[in-house]
Design a protein around this motif. Structure first.
Motif, PDB file in Angstrom:
ATOM      1  N   LEU A   6      39.646  47.106  34.560  1.00 42.00           N
ATOM      2  CA  LEU A   6      39.376  48.151  35.549  1.00 42.00           C
ATOM      3  C   LEU A   6      40.251  47.911  36.773  1.00 42.00           C
ATOM      4  O   LEU A   6      40.117  46.899  37.461  1.00 42.00           O
ATOM      5  CB  LEU A   6      37.903  48.140  35.945  1.00 42.00           C
ATOM      6  CG  LEU A   6      37.471  49.118  37.028  1.00 42.00           C
ATOM      7  CD1 LEU A   6      37.783  50.546  36.638  1.00 42.00           C
ATOM      8  CD2 LEU A   6      35.989  48.967  37.311  1.00 42.00           C
ATOM      9  N   ASN A   7      41.192  48.852  37.000  1.00 38.49           N
ATOM     10  CA  ASN A   7      42.121  48.737  38.112  1.00 38.49           C
ATOM     11  C   ASN A   7      42.637  50.129  38.431  1.00 38.49           C
ATOM     12  O   ASN A   7      42.820  50.943  37.526  1.00 38.49           O
ATOM     13  CB  ASN A   7      43.282  47.813  37.729  1.00 38.49           C
ATOM     14  CG  ASN A   7      44.105  47.370  38.895  1.00 38.49           C
ATOM     15  OD1 ASN A   7      44.725  48.179  39.566  1.00 38.49           O
ATOM     16  ND2 ASN A   7      44.125  46.070  39.142  1.00 38.49           N
ATOM     17  N   LEU A  54      39.749  45.485  44.974  1.00 39.72           N
ATOM     18  CA  LEU A  54      40.059  46.569  45.903  1.00 39.72           C
ATOM     19  C   LEU A  54      40.422  47.829  45.128  1.00 39.72           C
ATOM     20  O   LEU A  54      41.578  48.050  44.792  1.00 39.72           O
ATOM     21  CB  LEU A  54      41.212  46.166  46.829  1.00 39.72           C
ATOM     22  CG  LEU A  54      40.965  44.929  47.676  1.00 39.72           C
ATOM     23  CD1 LEU A  54      42.222  44.554  48.439  1.00 39.72           C
ATOM     24  CD2 LEU A  54      39.808  45.162  48.627  1.00 39.72           C
ATOM     25  N   LEU A  55      39.425  48.630  44.853  1.00 34.18           N
ATOM     26  CA  LEU A  55      39.627  49.896  44.170  1.00 34.18           C
ATOM     27  C   LEU A  55      39.582  51.013  45.191  1.00 34.18           C
ATOM     28  O   LEU A  55      38.819  50.961  46.151  1.00 34.18           O
ATOM     29  CB  LEU A  55      38.525  50.117  43.131  1.00 34.18           C
ATOM     30  CG  LEU A  55      38.427  49.071  42.025  1.00 34.18           C
ATOM     31  CD1 LEU A  55      37.148  49.244  41.248  1.00 34.18           C
ATOM     32  CD2 LEU A  55      39.631  49.197  41.107  1.00 34.18           C
ATOM     33  N   TRP A  61      33.327  44.468  43.692  1.00 35.32           N
ATOM     34  CA  TRP A  61      32.049  43.734  43.748  1.00 35.32           C
ATOM     35  C   TRP A  61      30.895  44.626  43.323  1.00 35.32           C
ATOM     36  O   TRP A  61      29.950  44.170  42.694  1.00 35.32           O
ATOM     37  CB  TRP A  61      31.792  43.185  45.148  1.00 35.32           C
ATOM     38  CG  TRP A  61      32.642  42.010  45.501  1.00 35.32           C
ATOM     39  CD1 TRP A  61      33.540  41.934  46.518  1.00 35.32           C
ATOM     40  CD2 TRP A  61      32.695  40.742  44.843  1.00 35.32           C
ATOM     41  NE1 TRP A  61      34.149  40.702  46.518  1.00 35.32           N
ATOM     42  CE2 TRP A  61      33.649  39.950  45.511  1.00 35.32           C
ATOM     43  CE3 TRP A  61      32.034  40.206  43.742  1.00 35.32           C
ATOM     44  CZ2 TRP A  61      33.958  38.653  45.120  1.00 35.32           C
ATOM     45  CZ3 TRP A  61      32.346  38.896  43.352  1.00 35.32           C
ATOM     46  CH2 TRP A  61      33.286  38.140  44.035  1.00 35.32           C
ATOM     47  N   GLU A  62      30.960  45.922  43.677  1.00 33.56           N
ATOM     48  CA  GLU A  62      29.912  46.861  43.263  1.00 33.56           C
ATOM     49  C   GLU A  62      29.871  46.976  41.743  1.00 33.56           C
ATOM     50  O   GLU A  62      28.791  46.975  41.148  1.00 33.56           O
ATOM     51  CB  GLU A  62      30.159  48.244  43.870  1.00 33.56           C
ATOM     52  CG  GLU A  62      30.002  48.286  45.369  1.00 33.56           C
ATOM     53  CD  GLU A  62      30.435  49.624  45.962  1.00 33.56           C
ATOM     54  OE1 GLU A  62      30.457  50.639  45.232  1.00 33.56           O
ATOM     55  OE2 GLU A  62      30.759  49.647  47.153  1.00 33.56           O
ATOM     56  N   ILE A  63      31.032  47.058  41.131  1.00 36.14           N
ATOM     57  CA  ILE A  63      31.111  47.134  39.669  1.00 36.14           C
ATOM     58  C   ILE A  63      30.532  45.868  39.049  1.00 36.14           C
ATOM     59  O   ILE A  63      29.764  45.929  38.094  1.00 36.14           O
ATOM     60  CB  ILE A  63      32.573  47.330  39.204  1.00 36.14           C
ATOM     61  CG1 ILE A  63      33.195  48.578  39.816  1.00 36.14           C
ATOM     62  CG2 ILE A  63      32.674  47.325  37.690  1.00 36.14           C
ATOM     63  CD1 ILE A  63      32.669  49.883  39.313  1.00 36.14           C
ATOM     64  N   VAL A  64      30.889  44.721  39.600  1.00 37.47           N
ATOM     65  CA  VAL A  64      30.374  43.451  39.090  1.00 37.47           C
ATOM     66  C   VAL A  64      28.855  43.389  39.227  1.00 37.47           C
ATOM     67  O   VAL A  64      28.146  43.007  38.282  1.00 37.47           O
ATOM     68  CB  VAL A  64      31.029  42.254  39.817  1.00 37.47           C
ATOM     69  CG1 VAL A  64      30.343  40.947  39.468  1.00 37.47           C
ATOM     70  CG2 VAL A  64      32.514  42.192  39.494  1.00 37.47           C
ATOM     71  N   ILE A  78      33.269  38.060  33.406  1.00 38.04           N
ATOM     72  CA  ILE A  78      34.037  38.955  34.264  1.00 38.04           C
ATOM     73  C   ILE A  78      35.045  38.132  35.046  1.00 38.04           C
ATOM     74  O   ILE A  78      34.675  37.141  35.677  1.00 38.04           O
ATOM     75  CB  ILE A  78      33.113  39.734  35.225  1.00 38.04           C
ATOM     76  CG1 ILE A  78      32.140  40.602  34.434  1.00 38.04           C
ATOM     77  CG2 ILE A  78      33.943  40.569  36.195  1.00 38.04           C
ATOM     78  CD1 ILE A  78      31.106  41.304  35.317  1.00 38.04           C
ATOM     79  N   ILE A  79      36.293  38.558  35.016  1.00 32.57           N
ATOM     80  CA  ILE A  79      37.339  37.960  35.821  1.00 32.57           C
ATOM     81  C   ILE A  79      37.660  38.939  36.930  1.00 32.57           C
ATOM     82  O   ILE A  79      37.878  40.121  36.688  1.00 32.57           O
ATOM     83  CB  ILE A  79      38.605  37.677  34.997  1.00 32.57           C
ATOM     84  CG1 ILE A  79      38.315  36.639  33.920  1.00 32.57           C
ATOM     85  CG2 ILE A  79      39.752  37.222  35.910  1.00 32.57           C
ATOM     86  CD1 ILE A  79      39.466  36.387  32.981  1.00 32.57           C
TER      87      ILE A  79
END
Length: 80
Positions: A6-7, A54-55, A61-64, A78-79
């Motif tokens: 995810l990027n 940084l999306l 962090w929200e996704i994690v 998760i990396i």
């Protein structure tokens, strides 16, 4: 093994896909939207998730945090 990346940088996603899929033989799913839902990550059935911190419009962090709170992804490494 399956890796979801995810990027929001298309060039980075292309590079990761080339390295992980073409060179290393992993099945790679690339996700480019900052508003990617946890269900989309689950649907990719990852054995590993790589997330950018940084999306555009969101925080990695929200996704994690959402992934860790979802029992379907709670044990997936998760990396960041």
């Amino acid at each position: 093994p399956r890796i979801s990346v995810l990027n929001d940088n298309a060039e980075f996603l292309e590079l990761m896909s080339a390295i992980l899929d073409e060179d290393a033989g992993y099945e790679v799913t690339t996700l480019s939207e900052a508003n990617t839902a946890v269900d989309e990550l689950v649907a990719s059935e990852p054995d590993l998730v790589i997330v950018d911190l940084l999306l555009a419009g969101a925080s990695g962090w929200e996704i994690v945090a959402l992934a860790r709170a979802d029992e379907r992804l709670a044990d997936v490494p998760i990396i960041i």
